[in-house]
Design a protein around this motif. Structure first.
Motif, mmCIF file in Angstrom:
data_model
loop_
_atom_site.group_PDB
_atom_site.id
_atom_site.type_symbol
_atom_site.label_atom_id
_atom_site.label_comp_id
_atom_site.label_asym_id
_atom_site.label_seq_id
_atom_site.Cartn_x
_atom_site.Cartn_y
_atom_site.Cartn_z
ATOM 1 N N LEU A 205 87.361 20.666 -5.550
ATOM 2 C CA LEU A 205 86.709 21.673 -6.395
ATOM 3 C C LEU A 205 86.196 22.830 -5.547
ATOM 4 N N ALA A 206 85.651 22.515 -4.386
ATOM 5 C CA ALA A 206 85.081 23.547 -3.515
ATOM 6 C C ALA A 206 86.158 24.436 -2.906
ATOM 7 N N ARG A 207 87.361 23.900 -2.685
ATOM 8 C CA ARG A 207 88.398 24.636 -1.973
ATOM 9 C C ARG A 207 89.503 25.169 -2.869
ATOM 10 N N ALA A 208 89.257 25.207 -4.155
ATOM 11 C CA ALA A 208 90.307 25.657 -5.073
ATOM 12 C C ALA A 208 90.718 27.109 -4.833
ATOM 13 N N GLY A 209 89.844 27.921 -4.276
ATOM 14 C CA GLY A 209 90.199 29.309 -4.015
ATOM 15 C C GLY A 209 90.651 29.578 -2.601
ATOM 16 N N HIS A 210 90.833 28.522 -1.791
ATOM 17 C CA HIS A 210 91.181 28.684 -0.387
ATOM 18 C C HIS A 210 92.677 28.479 -0.148
ATOM 19 N N GLU A 211 93.138 28.930 0.999
ATOM 20 C CA GLU A 211 94.514 28.648 1.404
ATOM 21 C C GLU A 211 94.671 27.146 1.615
ATOM 22 N N GLN A 212 95.802 26.614 1.184
ATOM 23 C CA GLN A 212 96.071 25.186 1.314
ATOM 24 C C GLN A 212 97.047 24.963 2.471
ATOM 25 N N LEU A 213 96.650 24.105 3.424
ATOM 26 C CA LEU A 213 97.462 23.838 4.597
ATOM 27 C C LEU A 213 97.916 22.387 4.612
#
Length: 260
Positions: A205-213
């Motif tokens: 939920l916290a990283r939904a707007g981040h780049e996914q690696l």
């Protein structure tokens, strides 16, 4: 160390087909059924509790309506996952109590595909024994299966088939080594280990707007793929948690706070 590990002989389990993972987990059961419980003073104890307690990141997001409305979450997390993950978090202490009071076996405690290699498919070599020590029967199995999917080594759609075959293989390995305990305790150890992943939902939920690696952070992963695969895996873990709540009272544990 990373360069040295890359030059070890054999194929990393991160690239194995499903059948080789199942064979490895049969060997794991055979080994754990034969080994005595961990008793050296320098071996790890209560690892799962320390791991879970150290990964309580942003748990308030589980109750954050806006976080659950993010398109990646809304479109790729299965219906009902929010309710199930909130319940898992609320029952966390009960799950840890169960895991700490199951039969003990010498455990790797970081058993996942990135830590396993095999040169010919007939044997397995486990790497990185930093956390090795006292664990619950079935705990390493319960770690290996979801971790095979969380980092995209195997597709989540095959997880139910994979888990069923792997459980049978692990149990068969235990029996081959002479273990004659109650099979329900093995099943409970695998299913209740779902608590180890209590933190992942809030992290997603916290990283939904981040780049996914990808694992290792070297390549970008399609966000839709990651959220779909992890959402399906979390829903599968919710099923494990539900099975553990139903099974535990039948083998002498108190009922979970949230009921069966």
């Amino acid at each position: 160390m990373a360069l040295w590990l890359e030059h070890l002989p054999g194929d990393p389990a991160t690239a194995w087909p499903l059948e080789r993972h199942i064979e490895h987990l049969h060997r794991l059961g055979r080994a754990q059924g034969a080994l005595p419980p961990a008793d050296e003073p320098w071996l790890t104890r209560r690892f799962l509790r320390r791991y879970v307690d150290s990964n309580t990141l942003d748990p308030e997001l589980l109750d954050d309506d806006e976080a659950w409305r993010h398109p990646l979450v809304r479109d790729h997390f299965p219906t009902g996952l929010r309710r199930d993950m909130v319940r898992l978090h609320q029952d966390r202490e009960w799950f840890l109590h169960v895991m700490e009071n199951l039969p003990r076996v010498f455990s790797h405690l970081d058993m996942w595909p990135a830590n396993v290699r095999s040169s010919d498919g007939t044997d397995s070599v486990a790497l990185d024994w930093a956390f090795a020590g006292d664990g619950a029967l079935g705990e390493d199995l319960g770690n290996y299966l979801p971790d095979s999917v969380f980092d995209l080594f195997l597709p989540a759609a095959r997880l139910p088939e994979y888990a069923a075959a792997a459980y049978d293989a692990y149990l068969h390995g235990l029996r081959q080594s002479g273990w004659r305990g109650d099979e329900r305790l093995v099943r409970l150890g695998m299913c209740a280990s779902a608590v180890k992943y209590d933190w992942i939902t809030a992290r997603m939920l916290a990283r939904a707007g981040h780049e996914q690696l990808d694992y290792g952070g070297e390549r970008t992963v399609a966000a839709e793929l990651r959220y779909r695969e992890r959402g399906l895996t979390l829903a599968f873990l919710a099923e494990w948690a539900a099975e553990a709540r139903a099974l535990a009272p039948r083998v002498g544990f108190p009922e979970a706070p949230s009921g069966r």
